[in-house]
Enzyme design. Structure first.
Site, PDB file in Angstrom:
ATOM      1  N   ASP A   1     -15.800  -8.826  -7.429  1.00 11.55           N
ATOM      2  CA  ASP A   1     -14.332  -8.837  -7.290  1.00 11.55           C
ATOM      3  C   ASP A   1     -13.768 -10.016  -8.079  1.00 11.55           C
ATOM      4  OD1 ASP A   1     -12.330  -7.580  -4.761  1.00 11.55           O
ATOM      5  OD2 ASP A   1     -11.600  -9.190  -6.048  1.00 11.55           O
TER       6      ASP A   1
ATOM      7  N   LEU B   1     -14.125   0.473  -6.511  1.00 10.52           N
ATOM      8  CA  LEU B   1     -12.798   0.442  -5.877  1.00 10.52           C
ATOM      9  C   LEU B   1     -11.833  -0.516  -6.556  1.00 10.52           C
ATOM     10  CD1 LEU B   1     -15.073   0.569  -3.270  1.00 10.52           C
ATOM     11  CD2 LEU B   1     -12.934   1.095  -2.122  1.00 10.52           C
TER      12      LEU B   1
ATOM     13  N   SER C   1      -3.288  -1.742  -7.219  1.00  6.67           N
ATOM     14  CA  SER C   1      -3.074  -0.594  -6.327  1.00  6.67           C
ATOM     15  C   SER C   1      -1.642  -0.420  -5.831  1.00  6.67           C
ATOM     16  CB  SER C   1      -3.992  -0.742  -5.109  1.00  6.67           C
ATOM     17  OG  SER C   1      -3.553  -1.814  -4.285  1.00  6.67           O
TER      18      SER C   1
ATOM     19  N   THR D   1      -7.200   8.162  -5.709  1.00  5.06           N
ATOM     20  CA  THR D   1      -6.080   8.422  -4.801  1.00  5.06           C
ATOM     21  C   THR D   1      -5.583   9.861  -4.933  1.00  5.06           C
ATOM     22  OG1 THR D   1      -3.736   7.887  -4.552  1.00  5.06           O
ATOM     23  CG2 THR D   1      -4.675   7.382  -6.658  1.00  5.06           C
ATOM     24  N   ASP D   2      -4.899  10.345  -3.884  1.00  3.73           N
ATOM     25  CA  ASP D   2      -4.277  11.678  -3.965  1.00  3.73           C
ATOM     26  C   ASP D   2      -3.034  11.658  -4.846  1.00  3.73           C
ATOM     27  OD1 ASP D   2      -2.573  10.247  -2.263  1.00  3.73           O
ATOM     28  OD2 ASP D   2      -2.509  11.773  -0.698  1.00  3.73           O
ATOM     29  N   GLU D   3      -2.574  10.451  -5.215  1.00  2.00           N
ATOM     30  CA  GLU D   3      -1.341  10.365  -6.021  1.00  2.00           C
ATOM     31  C   GLU D   3      -1.518  10.931  -7.425  1.00  2.00           C
ATOM     32  OE1 GLU D   3       0.919   6.759  -5.677  1.00  2.00           O
ATOM     33  OE2 GLU D   3      -0.210   6.268  -3.876  1.00  2.00           O
TER      34      GLU D   3
ATOM     35  N   TYR E   1       1.066   3.549 -11.835  1.00  2.05           N
ATOM     36  CA  TYR E   1      -0.147   3.399 -11.013  1.00  2.05           C
ATOM     37  C   TYR E   1      -0.936   4.711 -10.987  1.00  2.05           C
ATOM     38  CZ  TYR E   1      -3.036   3.619  -6.790  1.00  2.05           C
ATOM     39  OH  TYR E   1      -4.083   3.831  -5.923  1.00  2.05           O
TER      40      TYR E   1
ATOM     41  N   LYS F   1      -4.656   5.693 -12.560  1.00  6.78           N
ATOM     42  CA  LYS F   1      -5.789   6.183 -11.752  1.00  6.78           C
ATOM     43  C   LYS F   1      -6.233   7.556 -12.275  1.00  6.78           C
ATOM     44  CE  LYS F   1      -7.559   4.625  -8.637  1.00  6.78           C
ATOM     45  NZ  LYS F   1      -8.676   3.676  -8.482  1.00  6.78           N
TER      46      LYS F   1
ATOM     47  N   LEU G   1       3.848  -0.700   3.389  1.00 10.58           N
ATOM     48  CA  LEU G   1       4.788  -0.377   4.470  1.00 10.58           C
ATOM     49  C   LEU G   1       4.337  -0.835   5.859  1.00 10.58           C
ATOM     50  CD1 LEU G   1       7.446   1.220   5.261  1.00 10.58           C
ATOM     51  CD2 LEU G   1       5.919   3.079   5.859  1.00 10.58           C
TER      52      LEU G   1
ATOM     53  N   TYR H   1      12.885   2.977   2.236  1.00  7.42           N
ATOM     54  CA  TYR H   1      13.411   3.545   0.995  1.00  7.42           C
ATOM     55  C   TYR H   1      14.200   4.837   1.250  1.00  7.42           C
ATOM     56  CZ  TYR H   1      10.780   0.765  -2.460  1.00  7.42           C
ATOM     57  OH  TYR H   1      10.307  -0.223  -3.274  1.00  7.42           O
TER      58      TYR H   1
ATOM     59  N   PRO I   1      12.420   4.530  -8.062  1.00 11.01           N
ATOM     60  CA  PRO I   1      12.506   5.560  -9.124  1.00 11.01           C
ATOM     61  C   PRO I   1      11.253   6.438  -9.146  1.00 11.01           C
ATOM     62  CG  PRO I   1      12.334   3.320 -10.066  1.00 11.01           C
ATOM     63  CD  PRO I   1      12.431   3.156  -8.576  1.00 11.01           C
TER      64      PRO I   1
ATOM     65  N   HIS J   1      10.160   8.517  -6.992  1.00  7.41           N
ATOM     66  CA  HIS J   1       9.435   8.508  -5.710  1.00  7.41           C
ATOM     67  C   HIS J   1       8.942   9.916  -5.339  1.00  7.41           C
ATOM     68  CE1 HIS J   1       9.473   6.086  -1.689  1.00  7.41           C
ATOM     69  NE2 HIS J   1       8.279   6.527  -2.018  1.00  7.41           N
TER      70      HIS J   1
HETATM   71  N1  NAD Z   1      -4.629   1.793  -0.271  1.00  8.07           N
HETATM   72  C1  NAD Z   1      -4.611   3.120  -0.259  1.00  8.07           C
HETATM   73  O1  NAD Z   1      -3.903   3.712   0.578  1.00  8.07           O
HETATM   74  C2  NAD Z   1      -5.489   3.919  -1.203  1.00  8.07           C
HETATM   75  C3  NAD Z   1      -5.596   5.292  -1.011  1.00  8.07           C
HETATM   76  C4  NAD Z   1      -6.449   6.027  -1.845  1.00  8.07           C
HETATM   77  C5  NAD Z   1      -7.173   5.389  -2.838  1.00  8.07           C
HETATM   78  N2  NAD Z   1      -7.035   4.041  -3.024  1.00  8.07           N
HETATM   79  C6  NAD Z   1      -7.853   3.415  -4.076  1.00  8.07           C
HETATM   80  O2  NAD Z   1      -8.840   2.638  -3.405  1.00  8.07           O
HETATM   81  C7  NAD Z   1      -9.143   1.473  -4.158  1.00  8.07           C
HETATM   82  C8  NAD Z   1      -8.953   0.240  -3.307  1.00  8.07           C
HETATM   83  O3  NAD Z   1      -7.604   0.191  -2.840  1.00  8.07           O
HETATM   84  P1  NAD Z   1      -7.090  -1.016  -1.932  1.00  8.07           P
HETATM   85  O4  NAD Z   1      -5.889  -0.540  -1.223  1.00  8.07           O
HETATM   86  O5  NAD Z   1      -8.227  -1.581  -1.171  1.00  8.07           O
HETATM   87  O6  NAD Z   1      -6.645  -2.047  -3.069  1.00  8.07           O
HETATM   88  P2  NAD Z   1      -6.358  -3.597  -2.948  1.00  8.07           P
HETATM   89  O7  NAD Z   1      -5.248  -3.869  -3.904  1.00  8.07           O
HETATM   90  O8  NAD Z   1      -6.221  -4.025  -1.525  1.00  8.07           O
HETATM   91  O9  NAD Z   1      -7.709  -4.287  -3.484  1.00  8.07           O
HETATM   92  C9  NAD Z   1      -8.104  -4.220  -4.828  1.00  8.07           C
HETATM   93  C10 NAD Z   1      -9.250  -5.195  -5.016  1.00  8.07           C
HETATM   94  O10 NAD Z   1      -9.687  -5.110  -6.389  1.00  8.07           O
HETATM   95  C11 NAD Z   1      -9.812  -6.417  -6.903  1.00  8.07           C
HETATM   96  N3  NAD Z   1      -9.522  -6.363  -8.345  1.00  8.07           N
HETATM   97  C12 NAD Z   1      -8.347  -6.100  -8.949  1.00  8.07           C
HETATM   98  N4  NAD Z   1      -8.477  -6.172 -10.282  1.00  8.07           N
HETATM   99  C13 NAD Z   1      -9.780  -6.462 -10.532  1.00  8.07           C
HETATM  100  C14 NAD Z   1     -10.545  -6.650 -11.719  1.00  8.07           C
HETATM  101  N5  NAD Z   1      -9.973  -6.575 -12.933  1.00  8.07           N
HETATM  102  N6  NAD Z   1     -11.850  -6.919 -11.609  1.00  8.07           N
HETATM  103  C15 NAD Z   1     -12.441  -7.012 -10.388  1.00  8.07           C
HETATM  104  N7  NAD Z   1     -11.771  -6.880  -9.240  1.00  8.07           N
HETATM  105  C16 NAD Z   1     -10.448  -6.596  -9.303  1.00  8.07           C
HETATM  106  C17 NAD Z   1      -8.798  -7.260  -6.151  1.00  8.07           C
HETATM  107  O11 NAD Z   1      -9.107  -8.650  -6.177  1.00  8.07           O
HETATM  108  C18 NAD Z   1      -8.882  -6.652  -4.749  1.00  8.07           C
HETATM  109  O12 NAD Z   1      -9.884  -7.285  -3.986  1.00  8.07           O
HETATM  110  C19 NAD Z   1      -8.226   1.498  -5.387  1.00  8.07           C
HETATM  111  O13 NAD Z   1      -8.973   2.001  -6.467  1.00  8.07           O
HETATM  112  C20 NAD Z   1      -7.115   2.455  -4.994  1.00  8.07           C
HETATM  113  O14 NAD Z   1      -6.606   3.112  -6.131  1.00  8.07           O
HETATM  114  C21 NAD Z   1      -6.205   3.288  -2.220  1.00  8.07           C
END
Ligand code: NAD
Length: 360
Positions: free
Chosen positions: A34, A82, A86, A135-137, A169, A173, A209, A226, A300, A302
């Site tokens: 990380d 991961l 995000s 993500t589902d997005e 975003y 992804k 949120l 929003y 925007p 949304h």
């Molecule tokens: N949060 C959600 O609801 C959700 C839902 C579906 C999928 N996801 C996906 O799951 C994954 C994790 O999401 P999250 O909510 O835990 O995100 P988060 O933003 O909480 O955490 C992201 C982590 O990645 C690290 N990071 C960022 N850039 C980096 C880099 N260049 N090199 C190494 N580490 C890096 C950050 O330090 C952080 O610890 C993402 O890929 C996101 O797209 C999230």
């Protein structure tokens, strides 16, 4: 069999839940790679960081040499990817970081994983997996019940829904998902992809949120919503997601995509009211928390509705969520009430403070 699993983004919200699950509930060894951006927090891992099966490497996934060093020194059997930028609002304000980390970073990781995988001997090479977490997005949005004739069946996202991302975003992804699939098709790198709905739960950075509403409610601040607050998301408790991810990483079929969701479609305003009524119950004050709700101008582009058909992972891998929205949201509110130390450290540190409590 015990595997060495490299988790990128293991200090983030979902990554830390994956790491805690792997250390607490399995015998696998974890390497957490990380960069520790504003969203990464090692405090989320204090309960597992003294384990002999846990290591941490502060590395940027865009740094090919460092990624190569980590792969060669730990020799992972599985990569769970991961690490990402995000937060949708941040991607609208400044898309560059999203392209860099989510697209260029995933490309860099794929290339280093491929080079490493090509050095492996047959058994280890055959068992290797690269699991990309998405993500589902990427699917865009779905018709909202307000837009269709009453009684019309509402569609869900399946694994074959075409991609139609709306924000920088989700577009970044979507690009990374397609890179991962092409590395399988072209180079035979054994990859899998999962696409999940909105997560909530402990250790969630308070720009999103649910944690923002909890913390603003406690601080007597406005609870920003929003537009009309009628956007629908399909909420999944983060620990249910972590179990699903580990199951896919260990037992998923190479080349497959699995959608993960909680069967919990809720309008944002319902989520905010639920949090307010739990707080009215567990931490009552003179006025009702819902009086702090404030409607603000919509984001925007949304998306109006996301909803996942998770029947494939349920049928093929036997996963089901353990938490209902009602049980998970109560646990989450109670966690924030009992873990002031964690969120105060986050707020004192890098939290930007002015963000809306937006959902993805
Ligand atoms: N949060 C959600 O609801 C959700 C839902 C579906 C999928 N996801 C996906 O799951 C994954 C994790 O999401 P999250 O909510 O835990 O995100 P988060 O933003 O909480 O955490 C992201 C982590 O990645 C690290 N990071 C960022 N850039 C980096 C880099 N260049 N090199 C190494 N580490 C890096 C950050 O330090 C952080 O610890 C993402 O890929 C996101 O797209 C999230």
């Amino acid at each position: 069999m015990s595997n060495t699993i490299l988790v990128t983004g293991g200090a983030g919200f979902i990554g830390s839940a994956v790491v805690r699950h792997l250390i607490n509930d399995t015998g696998h060894t974890v390497v957490n790679l990380d960069k520790l951006t504003y969203a990464g927090n090692l405090e989320s891992l204090t309960s597992v960081s003294s384990s002999e099966r846990y290591s941490f490497e502060q590395v940027d996934i865009c740094d090919a040499d460092e990624v190569k060093r980590v792969l060669n020194s730990y020799q992972p059997d599985i990569i769970m990817h991961l690490a990402a930028e995000s937060h949708v609002d941040r991607s609208i304000d400044g898309p560059g970081e999203f392209i860099q980390t989510n697209v260029v970073g995933t490309y860099t990781l794929l290339e280093q994983a491929r080079a490493y995988w090509n050095t492996l001997q047959s058994d280890k090479k055959d068992g290797f997996k690269f699991h990309h977490i998405s993500t589902d997005e990427v699917y865009g949005d779905l018709p909202h019940p307000d837009e269709v004739e009453p009684g019309t069946a509402l569609p869900l996202f399946t694994e074959t829904t075409p991609y139609a991302p709306s924000s920088p975003y989700s577009a970044s992804k979507a690009s990374s998902d397609q890179l991962v699939r092409s590395w399988l098709r072209t180079y035979k790198l054994p990859t899998l992809v999962t696409n999940c709905s909105n997560n909530y739960g402990p250790y969630h950075f308070p720009e999103k949120l649910i944690p923002l509403v909890i913390l603003n409610a406690l601080a007597g601040k406005p609870l920003p919503v929003y537009g009309k607050g009628n956007q629908i998301r399909d909420w999944l408790y983060v620990e249910d997601h972590a179990r699903a991810l580990v199951l896919v990483a260990l037992e998923g079929k190479i080349g497959e995509t699995y959608n993960i969701g909680g069967h919990n479609e809720k309008q944002n305003i319902e989520v905010v009211h639920t949090i307010c009524s739990i707080l009215d119950d567990v931490k009552p004050k003179e006025s009702k928390y819902a009086e702090q709700i404030t409607y603000v101008q919509d984001r925007p582009g949304h998306d109006m509705r996301y909803a996942i058909d998770a029947s494939k992972i349920e049928r093929e891998l036997g996963w089901t969520p353990k938490e209902t929205f009602e049980s998970g949201i109560r646990k989450t509110v109670e966690w924030y009430l009992n873990n002031e130390g964690w969120w105060k450290a986050v707020l004192d540190g890098s939290y930007q403070g002015e963000r809306l409590g937006s959902v993805s």
